[in-house]
Design an enzyme around this catalytic site. Structure first.
Site, PDB file in Angstrom:
ATOM      1  N   HIS A   1       1.587   4.426  -2.751  1.00 50.48           N
ATOM      2  CA  HIS A   1       1.600   5.894  -2.568  1.00 50.48           C
ATOM      3  C   HIS A   1       2.916   6.480  -3.090  1.00 50.48           C
ATOM      4  O   HIS A   1       2.927   7.511  -3.761  1.00 50.48           O
ATOM      5  CB  HIS A   1       1.499   6.259  -1.080  1.00 50.48           C
TER       6      HIS A   1
ATOM      7  N   ASP B   1      -4.941  -7.124   5.734  1.00 50.45           N
ATOM      8  CA  ASP B   1      -4.028  -7.624   4.691  1.00 50.45           C
ATOM      9  C   ASP B   1      -4.636  -8.753   3.859  1.00 50.45           C
ATOM     10  O   ASP B   1      -4.460  -8.801   2.639  1.00 50.45           O
ATOM     11  CB  ASP B   1      -2.720  -8.123   5.325  1.00 50.45           C
TER      12      ASP B   1
ATOM     13  N   HIS C   1       0.836  -1.206   0.000  1.00 50.84           N
ATOM     14  CA  HIS C   1       0.000   0.000   0.000  1.00 50.84           C
ATOM     15  C   HIS C   1       0.877   1.265   0.000  1.00 50.84           C
ATOM     16  O   HIS C   1       0.667   2.180  -0.812  1.00 50.84           O
ATOM     17  CB  HIS C   1      -0.899  -0.058   1.245  1.00 50.84           C
ATOM     18  N   GLU C   2       1.864   1.304   0.884  1.00 49.72           N
ATOM     19  CA  GLU C   2       2.706   2.512   0.988  1.00 49.72           C
ATOM     20  C   GLU C   2       3.579   2.697  -0.250  1.00 49.72           C
ATOM     21  O   GLU C   2       3.784   3.832  -0.692  1.00 49.72           O
ATOM     22  CB  GLU C   2       3.582   2.464   2.250  1.00 49.72           C
TER      23      GLU C   2
HETATM   24  N1  ARG Z   1      -1.309   4.208   6.008  1.00 45.22           N
HETATM   25  C1  ARG Z   1      -2.254   3.182   6.376  1.00 45.22           C
HETATM   26  C2  ARG Z   1      -2.395   3.145   7.887  1.00 45.22           C
HETATM   27  O1  ARG Z   1      -1.441   3.394   8.579  1.00 45.22           O
HETATM   28  C3  ARG Z   1      -1.787   1.827   5.878  1.00 45.22           C
HETATM   29  C4  ARG Z   1      -2.874   0.900   5.576  1.00 45.22           C
HETATM   30  C5  ARG Z   1      -2.293  -0.415   5.138  1.00 45.22           C
HETATM   31  N2  ARG Z   1      -3.289  -1.442   5.121  1.00 45.22           N
HETATM   32  C6  ARG Z   1      -3.010  -2.725   5.379  1.00 45.22           C
HETATM   33  N3  ARG Z   1      -3.941  -3.629   5.295  1.00 45.22           N
HETATM   34  N4  ARG Z   1      -1.824  -3.127   5.685  1.00 45.22           N
HETATM   35  O2  ARG Z   1      -3.465   2.869   8.392  1.00 45.22           O
HETATM   36 ZN    ZN Z   2      -2.556   5.051   2.525  1.00 43.29          ZN
END
Ligand code: ARG
Ligand code: ZN
Ligand code: CA
Length: 318
Positions: free
Chosen positions: A233, A290, A229-230
């Protein structure tokens, strides 16, 4: 990368005749004459363009150099961009000093998720299976830098990236993806810097408990998807709900979502936005657990690859 291959193809077209035209023969059977005089106008066309635009030759030459350099440096292997990853591990407790195996498991997840090799890629009944994308970017573990600190949490103001605040400055941030692994605090799993920011703070931050798939990786964020996810970005992707009620992520093949999704949404979950589209809650740029996320879309792929084009904000990674 596709664009590079495409551009190279265009350049080589400019310089050579295409096969179909090559095979044209004149009634007198003089193939060479045909190719030279009528079969291949590309070269004439290029000459005209070069004469009309004094900057064109220089641009073409620069492009050739860039392409050659990228190939020589091995950053594009068989058309696939390879990104070296530097992990900056900041720890107070021994548990925070996560193992090389845990870091490698994170690299493995990135390689699977960005190459359509994740085991859940073919999850049954995905209404968006036709827009799933193989992004085709590879990640290579380059270095692990570890530093003992006295801080119990680092927050989200980039202190971990600054030596004068007890952190670690990035290593070669214009050619390597820096990932800081530390305790962030505040329930934050990770955060990223978008393209265009300062190179001194460029990269991704992950909380060690949400890094990789082994060691301290903690359910329900123990499948390495926070990094997926990051890094999304970091490659210019926005949240799928556009960070607003029925907002836009500037990607046309992802549906409008009214808000972020958490947990693992029920199959068939629809947005409340205009037309109530089925939501793409299985997308890495949503906020599900996840195990609930397993795809990027073709439009997201295009948006990511664009930053690595010549002139793109991360062209230095080629
Ligand atoms: N920036 C988001 C947070 O800190 C990351 C989300 C990632 N999602 C995940 N399923 N790992 O909440
Ligand atoms: Zn995000
Ligand atoms: Ca969209």
């Amino acid at each position: 990368m596709k664009k590079i291959v495409l551009s190279l193809a265009i350049v080589s077209l400019l310089f050579s005749c295409n096969k179909q035209e090559d095979s044209i023969t004149t009634t007198d059977g003089n193939l060479a004459e045909t190719v030279g005089k009528r079969g291949c106008y590309s070269d004439e066309h290029l000459k005209d363009q070069l004469a009309a635009d004094p900057t064109l030759a220089k641009r073409m030459e620069e492009f050739e150099l860039k392409a050659a350099e990228a190939i020589a440096q091995g950053r594009i292997v068989n058309g696939v961009l390879e990104i070296p990853v530097v992990f900056n591990v900041l720890y107070r407790t021994t548990a925070e000093n996560i193992s090389l195996a845990q870091l490698q498991s994170q690299i493995d997840v990135l390689n699977k998720d960005f190459n359509a090799q994740n085991s859940d890629y073919n999850t049954a009944n995905n209404p968006y299976s036709s827009v799933r994308a193989n992004v085709g970017i590879r990640f290579v573990l380059d270095q692990v830098i570890r530093k003992s600190t006295t801080k119990s949490s680092w927050g989200t103001a980039d202190a971990m990236k600054k030596a004068n605040r007890g952190g670690l400055a990035p290593t070669s941030p214009t050619t390597k993806l820096n990932i800081w692994v530390c305790t962030i605090g505040g329930g934050i799993l990770g955060y990223a810097q978008f393209p265009g920011g300062s190179s001194a703070t460029d990269g991704v931050v992950l909380d060690g408990k949400y890094t990789g798939t082994t060691g301290t990786a903690t359910y329900p964020f123990n499948l390495g998807r926070t990094a997926t996810h990051e890094v999304g970005h970091w490659m210019n992707l926005r949240h799928i709900w556009g960070d607003a009620t029925c907002g836009t992520d500037s990607v046309s093949d992802t549906p409008v979502h009214n808000a972020a999704n958490y947990g693992v949404p029920a199959v068939g979950h629809r947005s409340t936005c205009s037309g109530t589209p089925l939501e793409m809650y299985m997308n890495y740029m949503d906020y599900t657990d996840d195990r609930g996320m397993y795809m990027f879309s073709g439009g997201q792929k295009t948006r990511m690859l664009a930053i690595f084009d010549v002139g793109g904000s991360r062209a230095s990674f080629r």
